[in-house]
Design an enzyme around this catalytic site. Sequence first.
Site, PDB file in Angstrom:
ATOM      1  N   ALA A  33      27.299  -8.472 120.999  1.00  0.00           N
ATOM      2  CA  ALA A  33      26.837  -8.172 122.585  1.00  0.00           C
ATOM      3  C   ALA A  33      27.000  -8.580 123.674  1.00  0.00           C
ATOM      4  O   ALA A  33      26.276  -7.767 124.783  1.00  0.00           O
ATOM      5  CB  ALA A  33      25.068  -7.797 121.715  1.00  0.00           C
ATOM      6  N   ARG A  45       2.477   2.471 109.622  1.00  0.00           N
ATOM      7  CA  ARG A  45       0.963   3.017 109.286  1.00  0.00           C
ATOM      8  C   ARG A  45       0.253   2.069 108.504  1.00  0.00           C
ATOM      9  O   ARG A  45      -0.542   1.528 108.421  1.00  0.00           O
ATOM     10  CB  ARG A  45       1.025   4.184 108.228  1.00  0.00           C
ATOM     11  CG  ARG A  45       1.959   5.444 108.725  1.00  0.00           C
ATOM     12  CD  ARG A  45       1.497   6.410 108.043  1.00  0.00           C
ATOM     13  NE  ARG A  45       3.584   6.654 107.319  1.00  0.00           N
ATOM     14  CZ  ARG A  45       3.451   7.475 106.387  1.00  0.00           C
ATOM     15  NH1 ARG A  45       3.581   8.698 106.604  1.00  0.00           N
ATOM     16  NH2 ARG A  45       4.627   6.731 105.472  1.00  0.00           N
ATOM     17  N   LYS A 205      23.316  17.132 109.380  1.00  0.00           N
ATOM     18  CA  LYS A 205      24.759  16.172 109.514  1.00  0.00           C
ATOM     19  C   LYS A 205      25.679  17.179 109.958  1.00  0.00           C
ATOM     20  O   LYS A 205      26.440  16.542 111.547  1.00  0.00           O
ATOM     21  CB  LYS A 205      24.869  15.446 108.877  1.00  0.00           C
ATOM     22  CG  LYS A 205      23.227  14.252 107.628  1.00  0.00           C
ATOM     23  CD  LYS A 205      23.783  13.959 106.669  1.00  0.00           C
ATOM     24  CE  LYS A 205      22.772  12.773 106.226  1.00  0.00           C
ATOM     25  NZ  LYS A 205      22.846  12.491 105.117  1.00  0.00           N
TER      26      LYS A 205
HETATM   27  P1  NAP Z   1      11.057   5.319 105.147  1.00  0.00           P
HETATM   28  O1  NAP Z   1      11.476   4.578 104.310  1.00  0.00           O
HETATM   29  O2  NAP Z   1      10.141   6.264 104.193  1.00  0.00           O
HETATM   30  O3  NAP Z   1      10.205   4.877 106.327  1.00  0.00           O
HETATM   31  C1  NAP Z   1       9.146   5.277 106.970  1.00  0.00           C
HETATM   32  C2  NAP Z   1       8.995   4.572 108.128  1.00  0.00           C
HETATM   33  O4  NAP Z   1       8.619   4.651 109.191  1.00  0.00           O
HETATM   34  C3  NAP Z   1       7.733   3.661 107.226  1.00  0.00           C
HETATM   35  O5  NAP Z   1       7.800   1.946 107.776  1.00  0.00           O
HETATM   36  C4  NAP Z   1       6.580   4.283 107.664  1.00  0.00           C
HETATM   37  O6  NAP Z   1       5.574   3.454 107.313  1.00  0.00           O
HETATM   38  C5  NAP Z   1       6.638   4.321 108.833  1.00  0.00           C
HETATM   39  N1  NAP Z   1       5.902   5.740 109.726  1.00  0.00           N
HETATM   40  C6  NAP Z   1       5.506   6.268 109.142  1.00  0.00           C
HETATM   41  N2  NAP Z   1       4.887   7.047 110.180  1.00  0.00           N
HETATM   42  C7  NAP Z   1       4.100   6.895 110.754  1.00  0.00           C
HETATM   43  C8  NAP Z   1       3.317   6.857 111.929  1.00  0.00           C
HETATM   44  N3  NAP Z   1       2.629   7.842 111.972  1.00  0.00           N
HETATM   45  N4  NAP Z   1       3.380   5.860 112.737  1.00  0.00           N
HETATM   46  C9  NAP Z   1       3.797   4.484 112.568  1.00  0.00           C
HETATM   47  N5  NAP Z   1       4.728   4.657 111.422  1.00  0.00           N
HETATM   48  C10 NAP Z   1       5.158   5.703 110.623  1.00  0.00           C
HETATM   49  O7  NAP Z   1      11.601   6.472 105.500  1.00  0.00           O
HETATM   50  P2  NAP Z   1      13.399   6.106 105.859  1.00  0.00           P
HETATM   51  O8  NAP Z   1      13.768   6.642 104.954  1.00  0.00           O
HETATM   52  O9  NAP Z   1      13.960   4.716 106.268  1.00  0.00           O
HETATM   53  O10 NAP Z   1      13.795   6.970 106.589  1.00  0.00           O
HETATM   54  C11 NAP Z   1      13.773   6.941 108.191  1.00  0.00           C
HETATM   55  C12 NAP Z   1      14.860   8.075 108.741  1.00  0.00           C
HETATM   56  O11 NAP Z   1      16.392   7.417 108.906  1.00  0.00           O
HETATM   57  C13 NAP Z   1      14.423   8.870 108.616  1.00  0.00           C
HETATM   58  O12 NAP Z   1      14.797   9.794 109.898  1.00  0.00           O
HETATM   59  C14 NAP Z   1      15.593   9.499 107.565  1.00  0.00           C
HETATM   60  O13 NAP Z   1      16.483  10.934 107.537  1.00  0.00           O
HETATM   61  C15 NAP Z   1      16.374   8.397 108.318  1.00  0.00           C
HETATM   62  N6  NAP Z   1      18.240   7.784 107.292  1.00  0.00           N
HETATM   63  C16 NAP Z   1      17.690   7.358 106.631  1.00  0.00           C
HETATM   64  C17 NAP Z   1      18.315   7.007 105.713  1.00  0.00           C
HETATM   65  C18 NAP Z   1      18.382   6.151 103.847  1.00  0.00           C
HETATM   66  O14 NAP Z   1      19.463   6.150 103.267  1.00  0.00           O
HETATM   67  N7  NAP Z   1      16.955   6.054 103.188  1.00  0.00           N
HETATM   68  C19 NAP Z   1      19.630   6.974 106.201  1.00  0.00           C
HETATM   69  C20 NAP Z   1      20.001   7.558 107.220  1.00  0.00           C
HETATM   70  C21 NAP Z   1      18.736   8.448 107.829  1.00  0.00           C
HETATM   71  P3  NAP Z   1       4.103   2.851 106.228  1.00  0.00           P
HETATM   72  O15 NAP Z   1       5.569   2.034 105.079  1.00  0.00           O
HETATM   73  O16 NAP Z   1       3.416   2.033 106.651  1.00  0.00           O
HETATM   74  O17 NAP Z   1       4.242   3.526 105.484  1.00  0.00           O
HETATM   75  N1  HSE Z   2      18.755  11.466 102.058  1.00  0.00           N
HETATM   76  C1  HSE Z   2      19.934  11.299 102.756  1.00  0.00           C
HETATM   77  C2  HSE Z   2      21.571  11.217 102.334  1.00  0.00           C
HETATM   78  C3  HSE Z   2      19.916   9.608 103.991  1.00  0.00           C
HETATM   79  O1  HSE Z   2      21.309  10.984 101.011  1.00  0.00           O
HETATM   80  O2  HSE Z   2      22.301  11.427 102.359  1.00  0.00           O
HETATM   81  C4  HSE Z   2      21.314   9.263 104.282  1.00  0.00           C
HETATM   82  O3  HSE Z   2      21.508  10.607 105.470  1.00  0.00           O
END
Ligand code: NAP
Ligand code: HSE
Length: 438
Positions: A33, A45, A205
């Site tokens: 970078a 949260r 997507k």
């Molecule tokens: P996750 O594991 O549920 O994590 C969500 C995070 O957001 C947690 O740390 C949660 O805090 C925090 N959060 C939720 N509400 C909040 C609030 N009101 N104020 C402050 N913090 C808050 O979700 P994730 O799987 O990482 O996914 C996150 C995003 O990435 C989503 O848009 C998802 O579609 C996208 N995504 C996910 C993946 C995957 O493989 N999981 C892949 C590609 C894209 P707490 O932990 O304290 O509850």
């Molecule tokens: N829920 C999504 C999946 C996470 O299963 O592909 C990645 O975007």
Amino acid sequence: MKPINVGLLGLGTVGGGTLTVLRRNAKEITRRAGRDIVVKMAAVRDLEKARKIAGNDLEITTDAMAVVNNPDIDIVVELIGGCTLAKDLVLQAIANGKHVVTANKALLAVHGNEIFQAAQDKGVMVAFEAAVAGGIPIIKALREGLTANRIEWIAGIINGTTNFILTEMRDKGLAFDTVLAEAQRLGYAEADPTFDIEGVDAAHKLSIMAAIGFGIPMQFDKAYTEGISKLTKDDIVYAEQLGYRIKLLGIAKRTDKGIELRVHPTLIPAKRLIANVEGVMNAVLVKGDAVGATMFYGRGAGAEPTASAVVADLVDVTRMLTSDPEHRVPHLAFQPDALSDAPILPIDEVRTSYYLRLKAFDKPGVLADVTRILADLGISIDAMIQKEPSEGEEQADVILLTHETVEKFINQAIAKIEALSSISGKVTRIRLEELGSN
Ligand code: NAP
Ligand code: HSE
């Protein structure tokens, strides 16, 4: 040089993975970078849980807006998910002149046009590599690597959860709910897993890829979406016997009449590479007029694969910070004033081939009636198998593969076939794509 300060919204699966990768590869990332990229503040949260993930040398708050409004933060990384708070945070970050990185495909598919307009007006970047196909750099490929091409079609396995479910059910004979619970445990599934199962996540997507591939606005509301919940084991087995695999595909295709934008279970010839993409792996096929068919393969979900894409965006934004906003790569690949108004075709107008399964009484003339209905509508049959009726049953499964036709004709044929007295129940219809390189 002054480090780039990052505000991380969310320390869950992707946020936690991003922090880990940034810390572990800090030196390598700085070498790329040109300056340090440091997570300065995070919002969650549950503070106690977050401390276990991040340790004590990071400012953590439960007030996500405080991160967005912190003047020391250069780039806001939105990894909370959803379309309510996340939208407010992203728009506020943009209004504050901060660059944004997000993995939130739902937010971009639904509100992307508004978000990109706001970013354009403010001269800030919104980067979203992690929003599509996890760790695969498909956004970069579509937006930059394939920029010479007129993209003809895009077809992808772009939901890891459903591909994982289909693979585990087929290979290990596991029940749907068991595999879904495992996908949730591994952090693959969305907060609401019906988004995965019913094809909504894949449609989010796909809408993003179609916008970048064809130079059209984001039009998730016009995408046709069908998930895997109605797929039966019988169809998976019959498809295999005919030389096909069933995958949940997202397909965006440019035609003379408009753009097809559809997500549905699809038969693919088993010999195609994409038919052999298993588990949480994703793959995206892109057909360009100059390059031909190209395939991008990798982990579609999970902490570090997705973090890989988030961090790549952070490096990209860092490298381009000093560049003139007018000369950056446009958010949606095409210049904002050069977007096309090509219509999205209704599913009735889509052209593809079909797998049909019907239950027919095993008596003379039944198949002749069925084939006559298809012929009258100009639908030609590619293959047909008739199974022996199961013990104690009077009806046999008949499976037909058709050549390409228009969906409204297959719907008319299905209605007429279901009305035959020799046919019982509903006809199962699954779309079929050859996905050849021509
Ligand atoms: P996750 O594991 O549920 O994590 C969500 C995070 O957001 C947690 O740390 C949660 O805090 C925090 N959060 C939720 N509400 C909040 C609030 N009101 N104020 C402050 N913090 C808050 O979700 P994730 O799987 O990482 O996914 C996150 C995003 O990435 C989503 O848009 C998802 O579609 C996208 N995504 C996910 C993946 C995957 O493989 N999981 C892949 C590609 C894209 P707490 O932990 O304290 O509850
Ligand atoms: N829920 C999504 C999946 C996470 O299963 O592909 C990645 O975007």
